[in-house]
Motif scaffolding. Structure first.
Motif, PDB file in Angstrom:
ATOM      1  N   ASP A  86       6.680  -9.554  56.216  1.00 45.47           N
ATOM      2  CA  ASP A  86       6.219  -9.891  54.865  1.00 45.47           C
ATOM      3  C   ASP A  86       5.935 -11.387  54.732  1.00 45.47           C
ATOM      4  N   VAL A  87       6.816 -12.217  55.291  1.00 46.21           N
ATOM      5  CA  VAL A  87       6.621 -13.670  55.216  1.00 46.21           C
ATOM      6  C   VAL A  87       5.368 -14.067  55.991  1.00 46.21           C
ATOM      7  N   ALA A  88       5.180 -13.490  57.175  1.00 50.20           N
ATOM      8  CA  ALA A  88       3.991 -13.817  57.980  1.00 50.20           C
ATOM      9  C   ALA A  88       2.713 -13.382  57.271  1.00 50.20           C
ATOM     10  N   THR A  89       2.741 -12.217  56.644  1.00 51.90           N
ATOM     11  CA  THR A  89       1.564 -11.738  55.903  1.00 51.90           C
ATOM     12  C   THR A  89       1.253 -12.659  54.729  1.00 51.90           C
ATOM     13  N   ALA A 123       5.157 -22.202  51.445  1.00 48.96           N
ATOM     14  CA  ALA A 123       4.734 -21.508  50.225  1.00 48.96           C
ATOM     15  C   ALA A 123       5.134 -20.035  50.271  1.00 48.96           C
ATOM     16  N   ALA A 124       4.991 -19.405  51.441  1.00 47.94           N
ATOM     17  CA  ALA A 124       5.342 -17.991  51.561  1.00 47.94           C
ATOM     18  C   ALA A 124       6.848 -17.783  51.419  1.00 47.94           C
ATOM     19  N   LEU A 125       7.638 -18.646  52.050  1.00 46.48           N
ATOM     20  CA  LEU A 125       9.089 -18.507  51.966  1.00 46.48           C
ATOM     21  C   LEU A 125       9.625 -18.833  50.571  1.00 46.48           C
ATOM     22  N   ALA A 126       8.914 -19.689  49.845  1.00 43.99           N
ATOM     23  CA  ALA A 126       9.334 -20.033  48.484  1.00 43.99           C
ATOM     24  C   ALA A 126       9.315 -18.803  47.581  1.00 43.99           C
ATOM     25  N   GLU A 127       8.411 -17.856  47.863  1.00 39.69           N
ATOM     26  CA  GLU A 127       8.363 -16.618  47.081  1.00 39.69           C
ATOM     27  C   GLU A 127       9.640 -15.799  47.241  1.00 39.69           C
ATOM     28  N   TYR A 128      10.309 -15.960  48.370  1.00 33.59           N
ATOM     29  CA  TYR A 128      11.530 -15.202  48.660  1.00 33.59           C
ATOM     30  C   TYR A 128      12.786 -16.020  48.407  1.00 33.59           C
ATOM     31  N   GLY A 129      12.637 -17.186  47.812  1.00 33.61           N
ATOM     32  CA  GLY A 129      13.791 -18.002  47.462  1.00 33.61           C
ATOM     33  C   GLY A 129      14.311 -18.875  48.582  1.00 33.61           C
ATOM     34  N   VAL A 130      13.536 -19.036  49.653  1.00 33.84           N
ATOM     35  CA  VAL A 130      13.936 -19.886  50.772  1.00 33.84           C
ATOM     36  C   VAL A 130      13.144 -21.177  50.665  1.00 33.84           C
ATOM     37  N   ASN A 131      13.836 -22.281  50.454  1.00 34.65           N
ATOM     38  CA  ASN A 131      13.175 -23.573  50.303  1.00 34.65           C
ATOM     39  C   ASN A 131      13.253 -24.347  51.606  1.00 34.65           C
ATOM     40  N   ILE A 132      12.099 -24.783  52.086  1.00 35.07           N
ATOM     41  CA  ILE A 132      12.020 -25.566  53.317  1.00 35.07           C
ATOM     42  C   ILE A 132      11.523 -26.953  52.939  1.00 35.07           C
ATOM     43  N   LYS A 133      12.237 -27.938  53.409  1.00 32.93           N
ATOM     44  CA  LYS A 133      11.811 -29.318  53.193  1.00 32.93           C
ATOM     45  C   LYS A 133      11.793 -30.027  54.540  1.00 32.93           C
ATOM     46  N   LYS A 134      10.731 -30.759  54.793  1.00 31.21           N
ATOM     47  CA  LYS A 134      10.633 -31.496  56.040  1.00 31.21           C
ATOM     48  C   LYS A 134      11.594 -32.693  55.991  1.00 31.21           C
ATOM     49  N   PRO A 135      12.172 -33.041  57.144  1.00 31.88           N
ATOM     50  CA  PRO A 135      12.972 -34.256  57.181  1.00 31.88           C
ATOM     51  C   PRO A 135      12.100 -35.477  56.854  1.00 31.88           C
ATOM     52  N   GLU A 136      12.709 -36.516  56.333  1.00 28.79           N
ATOM     53  CA  GLU A 136      11.953 -37.664  55.865  1.00 28.79           C
ATOM     54  C   GLU A 136      11.146 -38.345  56.959  1.00 28.79           C
ATOM     55  N   TYR A 137      11.630 -38.325  58.199  1.00 28.33           N
ATOM     56  CA  TYR A 137      10.923 -39.034  59.256  1.00 28.33           C
ATOM     57  C   TYR A 137       9.629 -38.342  59.654  1.00 28.33           C
ATOM     58  N   PHE A 138       9.366 -37.095  59.188  1.00 30.58           N
ATOM     59  CA  PHE A 138       8.112 -36.426  59.455  1.00 30.58           C
ATOM     60  C   PHE A 138       7.094 -36.698  58.361  1.00 30.58           C
ATOM     61  N   SER A 139       7.515 -37.257  57.268  1.00 33.00           N
ATOM     62  CA  SER A 139       6.613 -37.451  56.132  1.00 33.00           C
ATOM     63  C   SER A 139       5.600 -38.528  56.360  1.00 33.00           C
TER      64      SER A 139
END
Length: 139
Positions: A86-89, A123-139
């Motif tokens: 579902d997440v991949a779709t 964006a896809a994982l946010a729909e399922y309540g999983v929040n992903i944030k990149k570490p600051e050094y990748f920004s």
């Protein structure tokens, strides 16, 4: 009276029934549900999920889950497989939406391959309540 609402005495429990109690009336829909569950569990004996059992066992042990029933482990692997699918779709749909928006701005290139980006996955994982944030050094 509707056939589904007819009741049968529960003095003779169904095979594997855990809800049947003496003197309790059981509806036909409950009996059908129990039969469907029993059939599903029998099918889980012969089903081999895409996720290997060793991997499932490892992560279940990491989470502190102990179970000796292989069918339950396969059921959890199947649920995990569905979640990943579902997440991949959803991520693929976000990618297509983003590509449609970028076609207006850039040249049309039909040979582009679809690539899973963190932006689409986030964006896809946010729909399922999983929040992903990149570490600051990748920004």
């Amino acid at each position: 009276m509707n056939p589904e609402q007819q009741i049968a005495p529960a003095s003779v429990p169904e095979q594997g029934s855990s809800t049947a109690q003496p003197g309790r009336m059981v509806s036909r829909s409950e009996i059908q549900t129990e039969k469907s569950l029993a059939e599903f569990l029998v099918q889980m004996d012969s089903y081999a999920p895409i996720i290997p059992e060793a991997l499932t066992d490892y992560y279940l042990a990491q989470a502190g889950f102990e179970c000796t029933d292989v069918r339950i482990k396969r059921l959890l692997a199947l649920a995990t497989q569905k979640f990943i699918s579902d997440v991949a779709t959803d991520a693929f749909q976000y990618n297509r939406i983003r590509q449609q928006a970028s076609k207006d701005k850039k040249f049309l290139n039909k040979d582009r391959k679809t690539v899973l980006n963190m932006e689409d996955l986030t964006a896809a994982l946010a729909e399922y309540g999983v929040n992903i944030k990149k570490p600051e050094y990748f920004s």
